[in-house]
Write a protein that holds these residues in place. Structure first.
Motif, short mmCIF file in Angstrom:
data_model
loop_
_atom_site.label_atom_id
_atom_site.label_comp_id
_atom_site.label_asym_id
_atom_site.label_seq_id
_atom_site.Cartn_x
_atom_site.Cartn_y
_atom_site.Cartn_z
N LYS A 196 20.66 18.05 8.80
CA LYS A 196 19.52 18.95 8.59
C LYS A 196 18.26 18.28 9.14
O LYS A 196 17.97 17.12 8.80
CB LYS A 196 19.34 19.27 7.11
N PRO A 197 17.50 19.00 9.96
CA PRO A 197 16.29 18.41 10.53
C PRO A 197 15.26 17.99 9.47
O PRO A 197 14.57 16.98 9.65
CB PRO A 197 15.72 19.52 11.40
N ALA A 198 15.18 18.72 8.38
CA ALA A 198 14.21 18.37 7.33
C ALA A 198 14.52 16.99 6.74
O ALA A 198 13.61 16.19 6.51
CB ALA A 198 14.21 19.43 6.24
N LEU A 199 15.78 16.69 6.51
CA LEU A 199 16.16 15.39 5.97
C LEU A 199 15.95 14.28 7.00
O LEU A 199 15.56 13.17 6.64
CB LEU A 199 17.62 15.40 5.51
N ILE A 200 16.20 14.59 8.25
CA ILE A 200 15.99 13.59 9.30
C ILE A 200 14.50 13.27 9.42
O ILE A 200 14.11 12.10 9.55
CB ILE A 200 16.59 14.07 10.63
N TRP A 201 13.66 14.30 9.37
CA TRP A 201 12.21 14.07 9.43
C TRP A 201 11.71 13.36 8.18
O TRP A 201 10.81 12.51 8.25
CB TRP A 201 11.45 15.38 9.64
N ALA A 202 12.29 13.68 7.04
CA ALA A 202 11.91 12.98 5.81
C ALA A 202 12.28 11.50 5.90
O ALA A 202 11.50 10.62 5.52
CB ALA A 202 12.58 13.63 4.60
N PHE A 203 13.48 11.22 6.43
CA PHE A 203 13.88 9.83 6.64
C PHE A 203 12.91 9.12 7.58
O PHE A 203 12.50 7.99 7.32
CB PHE A 203 15.30 9.74 7.21
N THR A 204 12.55 9.77 8.68
CA THR A 204 11.64 9.17 9.65
C THR A 204 10.31 8.82 9.00
O THR A 204 9.77 7.72 9.20
CB THR A 204 11.41 10.14 10.83
N THR A 205 9.79 9.73 8.21
CA THR A 205 8.50 9.50 7.54
C THR A 205 8.59 8.34 6.55
O THR A 205 7.74 7.45 6.55
CB THR A 205 8.05 10.78 6.81
N VAL A 206 9.62 8.35 5.72
CA VAL A 206 9.76 7.30 4.72
C VAL A 206 10.05 5.95 5.39
O VAL A 206 9.56 4.91 4.95
CB VAL A 206 10.87 7.66 3.69
N TRP A 207 10.78 5.96 6.49
CA TRP A 207 11.08 4.72 7.19
C TRP A 207 9.81 4.12 7.78
O TRP A 207 9.59 2.91 7.70
CB TRP A 207 12.12 4.98 8.28
N VAL A 208 8.96 4.96 8.35
CA VAL A 208 7.69 4.47 8.90
C VAL A 208 6.83 3.89 7.77
O VAL A 208 6.23 2.81 7.91
CB VAL A 208 6.94 5.59 9.66
N LEU A 209 6.77 4.58 6.63
CA LEU A 209 6.02 4.05 5.48
C LEU A 209 6.59 2.72 5.00
O LEU A 209 5.85 1.81 4.64
CB LEU A 209 6.02 5.06 4.33
N THR A 210 7.92 2.61 5.03
CA THR A 210 8.57 1.36 4.63
C THR A 210 8.17 0.22 5.56
O THR A 210 7.85 -0.89 5.11
CB THR A 210 10.10 1.53 4.62
N LEU A 211 8.17 0.49 6.86
CA LEU A 211 7.79 -0.55 7.82
C LEU A 211 6.32 -0.95 7.67
O LEU A 211 5.98 -2.13 7.75
CB LEU A 211 8.08 -0.07 9.24
N ILE A 212 5.46 0.03 7.45
CA ILE A 212 4.04 -0.27 7.25
C ILE A 212 3.85 -1.12 5.99
O ILE A 212 3.10 -2.10 6.00
CB ILE A 212 3.21 1.03 7.18
N TRP A 213 4.54 -0.75 4.92
CA TRP A 213 4.43 -1.51 3.67
C TRP A 213 4.96 -2.93 3.85
O TRP A 213 4.39 -3.90 3.34
CB TRP A 213 5.16 -0.79 2.54
N LEU A 214 6.05 -3.05 4.60
CA LEU A 214 6.61 -4.37 4.87
C LEU A 214 5.62 -5.23 5.67
O LEU A 214 5.44 -6.42 5.36
CB LEU A 214 7.93 -4.24 5.64
N MET A 215 4.97 -4.64 6.66
CA MET A 215 3.98 -5.39 7.43
C MET A 215 2.82 -5.85 6.55
O MET A 215 2.36 -6.98 6.67
CB MET A 215 3.45 -4.55 8.59
N ARG A 216 2.35 -4.97 5.67
CA ARG A 216 1.26 -5.35 4.76
C ARG A 216 1.68 -6.50 3.86
O ARG A 216 0.91 -7.43 3.61
CB ARG A 216 0.86 -4.16 3.89
N LEU A 217 2.90 -6.45 3.38
CA LEU A 217 3.40 -7.49 2.49
C LEU A 217 3.54 -8.82 3.24
O LEU A 217 3.14 -9.87 2.72
CB LEU A 217 4.75 -7.06 1.91
N VAL A 218 4.04 -8.79 4.45
CA VAL A 218 4.19 -10.00 5.24
C VAL A 218 2.82 -10.59 5.57
O VAL A 218 2.61 -11.81 5.47
CB VAL A 218 5.00 -9.73 6.53
N ILE A 219 1.86 -9.74 5.90
CA ILE A 219 0.51 -10.22 6.18
C ILE A 219 -0.09 -10.88 4.95
O ILE A 219 -0.70 -11.94 5.02
CB ILE A 219 -0.38 -9.08 6.70
N ARG A 220 0.09 -10.26 3.79
CA ARG A 220 -0.44 -10.83 2.55
C ARG A 220 0.22 -12.18 2.24
O ARG A 220 -0.44 -13.13 1.84
CB ARG A 220 -0.21 -9.87 1.38
N TRP A 221 1.53 -12.25 2.44
CA TRP A 221 2.24 -13.51 2.19
C TRP A 221 1.77 -14.60 3.14
O TRP A 221 1.59 -15.75 2.74
CB TRP A 221 3.74 -13.31 2.31
#
Length: 115
Positions: A77-102
């Motif tokens: 389903k395209p809606a689930l694929i787009w939801a995954f894409t959005t959450v994955w991008v947020l996950t990567l951004i959060w990971l970068m913030r965490l690595v920068i803070r560390w």
């Protein structure tokens, strides 16, 4: 300047204030001057209130993105694929913030040790 000249005492006080500003000893916001706080909005927070559950949020985002990936592949389903894409991008951004803070914490600890 056409106004009255400053007295020697006023010039000395002005010179001291300018020197303090150059060194960064004074609060940049006049509303917080004398309160012991800087002009930064988060400066008044307590240590406990300033902590963020970064690791927990990253773990939740990772689990949600993995679940959406599996569901998106299984249902196509395209809606689930787009939801995954959005959450994955947020996950990567959060990971970068965490690595920068560390890394900032690691660098500040290294400079405090006299290295």
């Amino acid at each position: 300047m056409d106004g009255p000249r400053l007295s020697p005492r006023e010039r000395r006080i002005l010179a001291e204030l300018e020197e303090d500003l150059r060194r960064g000893d004074l609060a940049p916001d006049p509303h917080t001057a004398g309160t012991g706080r800087t002009g930064h909005p988060s400066a008044g927070r307590s240590r406990r209130a300033g902590r963020r559950p970064s690791g927990r949020v990253l773990a939740v985002l990772g689990v949600v993105s993995l679940a959406l990936l599996v569901l998106g592949i299984a249902t196509e389903k395209p809606a689930l694929i787009w939801a995954f894409t959005t959450v994955w991008v947020l996950t990567l951004i959060w990971l970068m913030r965490l690595v920068i803070r560390w890394t900032r914490r690691f660098q500040s600890r290294g400079s405090d040790d006299g290295r």
